[in-house]
Design a protein around this motif. Sequence first.
Motif, PDB file in Angstrom:
ATOM      1  N   LYS A  11      10.360 -14.149   0.729  1.00  0.00           N
ATOM      2  CA  LYS A  11       9.145 -13.694   0.055  1.00  0.00           C
ATOM      3  C   LYS A  11       8.696 -14.695  -1.003  1.00  0.00           C
ATOM      4  N   ILE A  16       5.209 -13.269   1.725  1.00  0.00           N
ATOM      5  CA  ILE A  16       5.189 -11.983   2.424  1.00  0.00           C
ATOM      6  C   ILE A  16       6.621 -11.467   2.548  1.00  0.00           C
ATOM      7  N   ASP A  17       6.735 -10.143   2.741  1.00  0.00           N
ATOM      8  CA  ASP A  17       8.058  -9.545   2.881  1.00  0.00           C
ATOM      9  C   ASP A  17       8.765 -10.048   4.130  1.00  0.00           C
ATOM     10  N   CYS A  18      10.091 -10.127   4.037  1.00  0.00           N
ATOM     11  CA  CYS A  18      10.891 -10.419   5.220  1.00  0.00           C
ATOM     12  C   CYS A  18      11.253  -9.098   5.882  1.00  0.00           C
ATOM     13  N   TYR A  85       8.938  -2.930  10.208  1.00  0.00           N
ATOM     14  CA  TYR A  85       8.342  -4.162   9.675  1.00  0.00           C
ATOM     15  C   TYR A  85       6.921  -4.343  10.211  1.00  0.00           C
ATOM     16  N   VAL A  86       6.743  -4.137  11.510  1.00  0.00           N
ATOM     17  CA  VAL A  86       5.406  -4.259  12.111  1.00  0.00           C
ATOM     18  C   VAL A  86       4.464  -3.224  11.503  1.00  0.00           C
ATOM     19  N   LYS A  88       4.705  -1.855   8.528  1.00  0.00           N
ATOM     20  CA  LYS A  88       4.417  -2.243   7.140  1.00  0.00           C
ATOM     21  C   LYS A  88       3.412  -3.394   7.092  1.00  0.00           C
ATOM     22  N   MET A  89       3.574  -4.376   7.944  1.00  0.00           N
ATOM     23  CA  MET A  89       2.663  -5.520   7.938  1.00  0.00           C
ATOM     24  C   MET A  89       1.268  -5.134   8.414  1.00  0.00           C
ATOM     25  N   LYS A  90       1.189  -4.197   9.350  1.00  0.00           N
ATOM     26  CA  LYS A  90      -0.106  -3.825   9.918  1.00  0.00           C
ATOM     27  C   LYS A  90      -0.875  -2.851   9.012  1.00  0.00           C
ATOM     28  N   TYR A  93      -0.217  -4.101   4.402  1.00  0.00           N
ATOM     29  CA  TYR A  93      -0.786  -5.360   3.898  1.00  0.00           C
ATOM     30  C   TYR A  93      -2.112  -5.636   4.508  1.00  0.00           C
TER      31      TYR A  93
END
Length: 93
Positions: A11, A16-18, A85-86, A88-90, A93
């Motif tokens: 990060k 961005i978050d890992c 993770y997908v 959270k990213m979608k 963010y």
Amino acid sequence: MEEHMLPCMFKQTFGIDCIGCGTQRSLNLLLQGNFSEAFKMFPAIYTTLLLGLSILLFIFDKKRNYQKIVITLALINAMVMIISYVYKMKFIY
């Protein structure tokens, strides 16, 4: 307790978050008894703990074969981590 946690180098480098971001904070919340908050922070916390326990059994209990359990839990944990993770990213963010 948070002041003693390790920073995420991914990060810090990329901004961005890992895929494992939130693990330390989630474990801290879990130890404080905030089970739902721990799940919200890092949804794979429970599968990660189960995987860790099964790995310890695999290492220390040589009388039984835990290999299939470890592999199954590793795959489940990986899927939970990737899906969360997908998500959270979608959506975050």
